[in-house]
Design a protein around this motif. Structure first.
Motif, short mmCIF file in Angstrom:
data_model
loop_
_atom_site.label_atom_id
_atom_site.label_comp_id
_atom_site.label_asym_id
_atom_site.label_seq_id
_atom_site.Cartn_x
_atom_site.Cartn_y
_atom_site.Cartn_z
N SER A 72 -8.99 9.39 35.36
CA SER A 72 -10.01 8.17 35.78
C SER A 72 -9.21 6.70 35.31
CB SER A 72 -11.31 8.22 34.93
OG SER A 72 -11.01 8.35 33.58
N ILE A 73 -7.86 6.97 35.06
CA ILE A 73 -7.26 5.76 34.74
C ILE A 73 -6.90 4.75 35.87
CG2 ILE A 73 -4.73 5.24 34.48
CD1 ILE A 73 -4.15 8.13 33.61
N LYS A 74 -7.43 3.57 35.38
CA LYS A 74 -7.12 2.52 36.48
C LYS A 74 -5.65 1.96 36.44
CE LYS A 74 -11.27 2.00 36.97
NZ LYS A 74 -11.84 2.95 38.14
N VAL A 75 -5.42 1.84 37.79
CA VAL A 75 -3.59 1.90 38.17
C VAL A 75 -3.64 0.36 38.66
CG1 VAL A 75 -1.82 2.88 39.00
CG2 VAL A 75 -3.38 4.33 38.07
N ASP A 96 -10.97 1.04 22.27
CA ASP A 96 -9.53 0.92 21.75
C ASP A 96 -8.71 1.21 22.96
OD1 ASP A 96 -7.07 0.55 20.33
OD2 ASP A 96 -7.27 2.46 19.33
N PRO A 97 -8.43 0.34 24.00
CA PRO A 97 -7.74 0.57 25.22
C PRO A 97 -6.27 1.11 25.07
CG PRO A 97 -8.99 -1.34 25.18
CD PRO A 97 -8.81 -1.05 23.93
N THR A 98 -5.88 2.15 25.85
CA THR A 98 -4.56 2.44 25.93
C THR A 98 -4.15 2.03 27.08
OG1 THR A 98 -4.90 4.04 24.25
CG2 THR A 98 -3.05 4.40 25.32
N VAL A 99 -2.74 1.44 27.24
CA VAL A 99 -2.08 0.97 28.55
C VAL A 99 -0.62 1.66 28.53
CG1 VAL A 99 -1.28 -1.00 29.86
CG2 VAL A 99 -3.27 -1.10 28.49
N LEU A 100 -0.44 2.03 29.89
CA LEU A 100 0.82 2.79 30.04
C LEU A 100 1.76 1.72 30.74
CD1 LEU A 100 2.94 5.02 30.16
CD2 LEU A 100 2.17 5.88 32.12
N GLU A 111 -5.58 12.19 28.81
CA GLU A 111 -6.96 11.69 29.04
C GLU A 111 -7.33 10.20 27.89
OE1 GLU A 111 -6.64 14.60 25.68
OE2 GLU A 111 -6.27 14.78 27.78
N ASP A 112 -6.51 10.10 27.28
CA ASP A 112 -6.70 8.91 26.35
C ASP A 112 -6.30 7.55 27.09
OD1 ASP A 112 -7.80 10.57 24.29
OD2 ASP A 112 -5.90 10.86 23.47
N LEU A 113 -5.48 7.71 28.15
CA LEU A 113 -4.99 6.62 28.90
C LEU A 113 -5.93 5.92 29.76
CD1 LEU A 113 -2.23 5.06 29.40
CD2 LEU A 113 -2.08 6.48 31.26
N ASP A 114 -6.01 4.47 29.67
CA ASP A 114 -7.11 3.75 30.24
C ASP A 114 -6.61 2.97 31.34
OD1 ASP A 114 -9.35 4.41 28.56
OD2 ASP A 114 -8.17 3.11 26.97
N VAL A 115 -5.24 2.50 31.25
CA VAL A 115 -4.84 1.55 32.40
C VAL A 115 -3.17 1.88 32.41
CG1 VAL A 115 -4.05 -0.70 32.84
CG2 VAL A 115 -6.23 -0.52 32.11
N ALA A 116 -2.71 2.20 33.83
CA ALA A 116 -1.21 2.32 34.10
C ALA A 116 -0.96 1.19 34.89
CB ALA A 116 -1.08 3.61 34.67
N LEU A 117 0.37 0.55 34.42
CA LEU A 117 0.97 -0.61 35.40
C LEU A 117 2.09 -0.05 35.91
CD1 LEU A 117 0.44 -3.39 32.68
CD2 LEU A 117 -1.03 -2.97 34.51
#
Length: 184
Positions: free
Chosen positions: A76-79, A6-10, A47-53
C-alpha cells in the motif's frame, strides 16, 4: 486507514549525491531509507514503508520497472516518480500516485511527501482521483495535453469525480472537495 505517526520514506536515485541530498531534506521529519539502484530499493521495500520516491532513468532496472515490481508486491506504498524525464502519454497506465520533474527543492520535496502521506487516509476512489489528477497535471506541465489518450484520462477523471460528488451528496459533505481542481 490513517496517516502513519512515524512515516518511512524510500528515496531511490542512481545519483548518490542527489539521493543523499533528498535524504538530508527529509530526514528531520521522516525515517528515510536510501537506495542508489532498483535492486537495492527492492531490498528496502517492506510493510513499514509508507512512501517511495523513484527516479525513472536508472541503469539495470528502470524506475518504471521498479514501480511495477513494487505494485506486484501488493504493497500500500504511495509512490511518486521523481525524475528528469518529462512526462508523455506513456505515464497514463503507470500505477504511481504522483509525478514530479526534477529539480525539486526541499519545500517541494517535503510537500510531495506530505501530500502522499495524507492520501493514505483516502478511500480507493479518492486515491484513484488523485492518481489521475496527478497524471493530468504532469502532462499539462509538459504540454502533452492533447490526443486520444489524454482525452481518455480526462473522461476517467470526470467519471471518478462524478462518483465522488454523488457519494458526497449522499452523506451531505458536498463542500469537502470544493477546493479541488475542476476537470475541463
Amino acid at each position: 486507514m490513517t496517516r502513519p505517526s512515524d512515516p518511512t520514506v524510500l528515496v531511490v536515485d542512481d545519483e548518490p549525491d542527489l539521493a543523499n541530498l533528498y535524504t538530508a531534506f527529509l530526514s528531520s521529519s521522516y525515517t528515510v531509507r536510501t537506495a542508489t539502484s532498483a535492486s537495492e530499493a527492492l531490498e528496502r521495500v517492506d510493510e513499514d514503508l509508507d512512501v517511495a520516491l523513484l527516479d525513472r532513468r536508472m541503469p539495470g532496472i528502470s524506475g518504471d520497472e521498479l514501480l511495477a515490481k513494487i505494485r506486484e508486491r501488493d504493497c500500500s506504498i504511495k509512490v511518486a516518480m521523481l525524475t528528469a524525464v518529462e512526462p508523455d502519454v506513456d505515464i497514463i497506465d503507470m500505477p504511481f500516485d504522483d509525478y514530479k520533474v526534477k529539480p525539486v527543492d526541499q519545500h517541494e520535496l517535503t510537500g510531495l511527501v506530505e501530500a502522499l502521506l495524507e492520501r493514505i487516509a483516502y478511500d480507493s476512489r479518492g486515491q484513484t482521483y488523485f492518481r489521475l489528477a496527478s497524471k493530468k497535471a504532469a502532462l499539462e506541465m509538459a504540454d502533452n495535453d492533447h490526443g486520444e489518450e489524454y482525452q481518455t484520462l480526462l473522461d476517467d477523471l470526470n467519471a471518478v469525480r462524478a462518483e465522488m460528488d454523488e457519494q458526497l451528496d449522499k452523506i451531505g459533505a458536498e463542500a469537502a472537495f470544493k477546493d479541488l481542481p475542476s476537470v475541463s
